[in-house]
Design an enzyme around this catalytic site. Structure first.
Site, PDB file in Angstrom:
ATOM      1  CE  LYS A  71     -37.212  14.039 -56.044  1.00 42.41           C
ATOM      2  NZ  LYS A  71     -36.973  15.441 -56.468  1.00 42.41           N
TER       3      LYS A  71
HETATM    4  C1  LIG Z   1     -37.083  15.864 -57.824  1.00 40.64           C
HETATM    5  C2  LIG Z   1     -37.437  17.274 -58.099  1.00 40.64           C
HETATM    6  C3  LIG Z   1     -37.855  17.714 -59.376  1.00 40.64           C
HETATM    7  C4  LIG Z   1     -37.888  16.807 -60.587  1.00 40.64           C
HETATM    8  O1  LIG Z   1     -38.873  15.816 -60.526  1.00 40.64           O
HETATM    9  P1  LIG Z   1     -38.731  14.501 -61.451  1.00 40.64           P
HETATM   10  O2  LIG Z   1     -39.839  13.618 -60.996  1.00 40.64           O
HETATM   11  O3  LIG Z   1     -37.379  13.936 -61.141  1.00 40.64           O
HETATM   12  O4  LIG Z   1     -38.869  14.921 -62.869  1.00 40.64           O
HETATM   13  C5  LIG Z   1     -38.210  19.044 -59.518  1.00 40.64           C
HETATM   14  N1  LIG Z   1     -38.144  19.902 -58.483  1.00 40.64           N
HETATM   15  C6  LIG Z   1     -37.743  19.533 -57.241  1.00 40.64           C
HETATM   16  C7  LIG Z   1     -37.682  20.540 -56.144  1.00 40.64           C
HETATM   17  C8  LIG Z   1     -37.385  18.201 -56.999  1.00 40.64           C
HETATM   18  O5  LIG Z   1     -36.980  17.840 -55.767  1.00 40.64           O
END
Ligand SMILES: *Cc1c(COP(=O)(O)O)cnc(C)c1O
Length: 467
Positions: free
Chosen positions: A113
């Protein structure tokens, strides 16, 4: 050049430019914002792009979509956003165990993120300075997104951030990642309740339009187009690396999925690159498998959320799915509105067989159980000495199971294994904390503990902002 316009999936707003789309977040008619057109990059340009650095490529890709920010300014925003990453390639690709692993965890909070939230934080800062205004970001977290959002805006002048987390219900490391940030504009609030309580409070405060306007509340959740845009870049970056290494032109991707934001960015990258470049997009879910059931059998019925070792994917209703629906339903906002209304009423989504077939042309899907996650962490480590975090493991399992003969598979690694150490330790024995997390232990922290009560939270925000 033609100006890029953003429209709502539900058709209820006048088209806006990139800057306004970023500030709007969710479209005012309740839909999601999308560019009115996804440009297809011609082969001459692609040939020029393949040797660019990550930041240079980001500038090229984003210039199409953020054409109301002068190129030089956009370049500065991008360079600033990725200067906080500790790998020179920002998102390197490594080959392990028969697949390519795209490491997205080299940012300040060790999860993917950061790629989007470092960028979004700097875009916000830029736009607020331009309009001489300020913003109070409010969000709830179950642990992971909160720290990435905090690191995205810490120390920024025109922004305060208020993040609610459930008191004593996030892992000690996740708590430290958030509460050890002492910048004056960061407010951690531990509420005496669950994550759902926090989310409900945030939602209801956002619905309090008078308060929202008076305090210029802003959101950082994954429905913001700027987040998707930042994620498109690494698909294209990885595509070039892997296509070159394998002397091939077609590459598949496997994506551990929660809110459908990341894999939707892959879908946009596929449209931009034109046909024959990105092949399969494998949608990998944990036991919260609604999207996998829908894609495989057209069954979109919600169940209660189950807690897994990959908590950032413990999601039932994937908010970004509506963006894909828009394309699936021939870019017709009336059909999207009708479908979303029906879904709201019945809690399920029924589609004719012909549409399900089209979805299956766009994605393959697989859900991966907790036992499989433990097994693949162990197997991968024994074979390659490479540690997978549980989210990444979901993608690697599904990637391995959906390989097309002779075609490379890129598995997105969304978190550093040290960040979700419990599942990793269970599979392969106790591992050392990565230095970035070890350094947090014993640090000074700041956090207030408040009851899970809307008016108390509002009072707290008021007091800080009015001070
Ligand atoms: C948010 C997240 C995901 C999922 O991503 P999306 O865009 O919500 O599908 C997968 N792995 C981690 C570690 C995350 O923080």
């Amino acid at each position: 050049m033609k100006k890029m316009n953003y429209i709502s999936t539900r058709g209820g707003i006048n088209p806006v430019g990139f800057k306004e789309a970023v500030l709007m977040g969710l479209a005012r008619d309740g839909g999601l914002l999308l560019p009115s057109e996804i440009p297809v990059v011609d082969d001459r340009k692609l040939a020029q792009w393949q040797d660019l650095s990550y930041q240079e490529l980001a500038l090229e890709v984003m210039s199409f979509f953020a054409d109301d920010i002068p190129r030089g300014d956009l370049e500065s925003i991008i360079n600033k956003s990725y200067a906080t990453f500790e790998h020179p390639e920002i998102t390197p690709v490594v080959k392990r165990g028969g697949v390519y692993v795209l490491e997205l965890f080299h940012g300040p909070t060790l999860a993917f993120k950061d790629v989007a939230l470092q960028f979004l934080g700097n875009v916000f800062e830029y736009l607020l300075a331009e309009t001489n205004s300020y913003m109070n970001i409010l969000g709830a977290t179950s642990g992971d997104t909160g720290s990435a959002a905090i690191y995205g805006v810490r120390g920024k002048e025109r922004i305060n951030i208020f993040i609610l987390h459930p008191y004593k219900r996030v892992s000690p490391i996740q708590e430290l990642q958030m509460t050890s940030v002492l910048d004056a504009n960061v407010f951690n609030i531990a509420i005496k309740g669950t994550f759902d309580d926090g989310q409900a409070i945030v939602k209801s405060i956002f619905n309090d339009i008078e308060f929202k306007d008076q305090y210029c509340l802003g959101a950082v959740n994954s429905i913001n187009w700027a987040r998707i845009l930042a994620q498109v870049v690494y698909y294209i970056y990885a595509y070039f690396k892997v296509a070159r290494a394998e002397s091939c032109s077609k590459v598949d991707f496997s994506v551990p999925t929660g809110n459908f934001g990341d894999i939707f960015a892959g879908y946009v990258a596929r449209l931009m690159l034109g046909s024959g470049k990105i092949g399969r997009l494998v949608l990998a879910t944990n036991d919260n498998d609604i999207l996998a059931r829908f894609i495989n059998n057209g069954d979109y019925s919600t169940k209660t959320v189950v807690h897994t070792s990959s908590p950032s994917m413990d999601i039932q209703l994937a908010s970004n799915f509506e963006r894909y629906l828009y394309f699936l339903l021939d870019c017709d906002p009336l059909k999207v509105t009708e479908t979303m209304l029906r879904m709201g009423q019945t809690g399920s989504l029924s589609m004719p067989e012909s549409l399900i077939k089209r979805i299956q042309n766009d994605f393959c899907a697989q859900s991966v159980s907790e036992n499989e996650v433990t097994a693949i962490i162990k197997e991968f480590y024994e074979k390659t000495q490479y540690l997978l975090d549980p989210h990444t493991s979901v993608g690697v399992r599904a990637g391995l199971d959906n390989m097309f003969p002779g075609r490379p598979m890129v598995c997105l690694s969304t978190a550093h294994p040290g960040k979700f150490g419990e599942a990793v330790n269970r599979a392969v024995g106790e591992q050392d904390l990565p230095p970035a997390l070890h350094a947090l232990i014993g640090k000074q922290t700041r956090c207030v503990v408040l009851p899970a009560d809307k008016s108390t939270i509002k009072q707290f925000i008021k007091k800080q902002v009015d001070a």
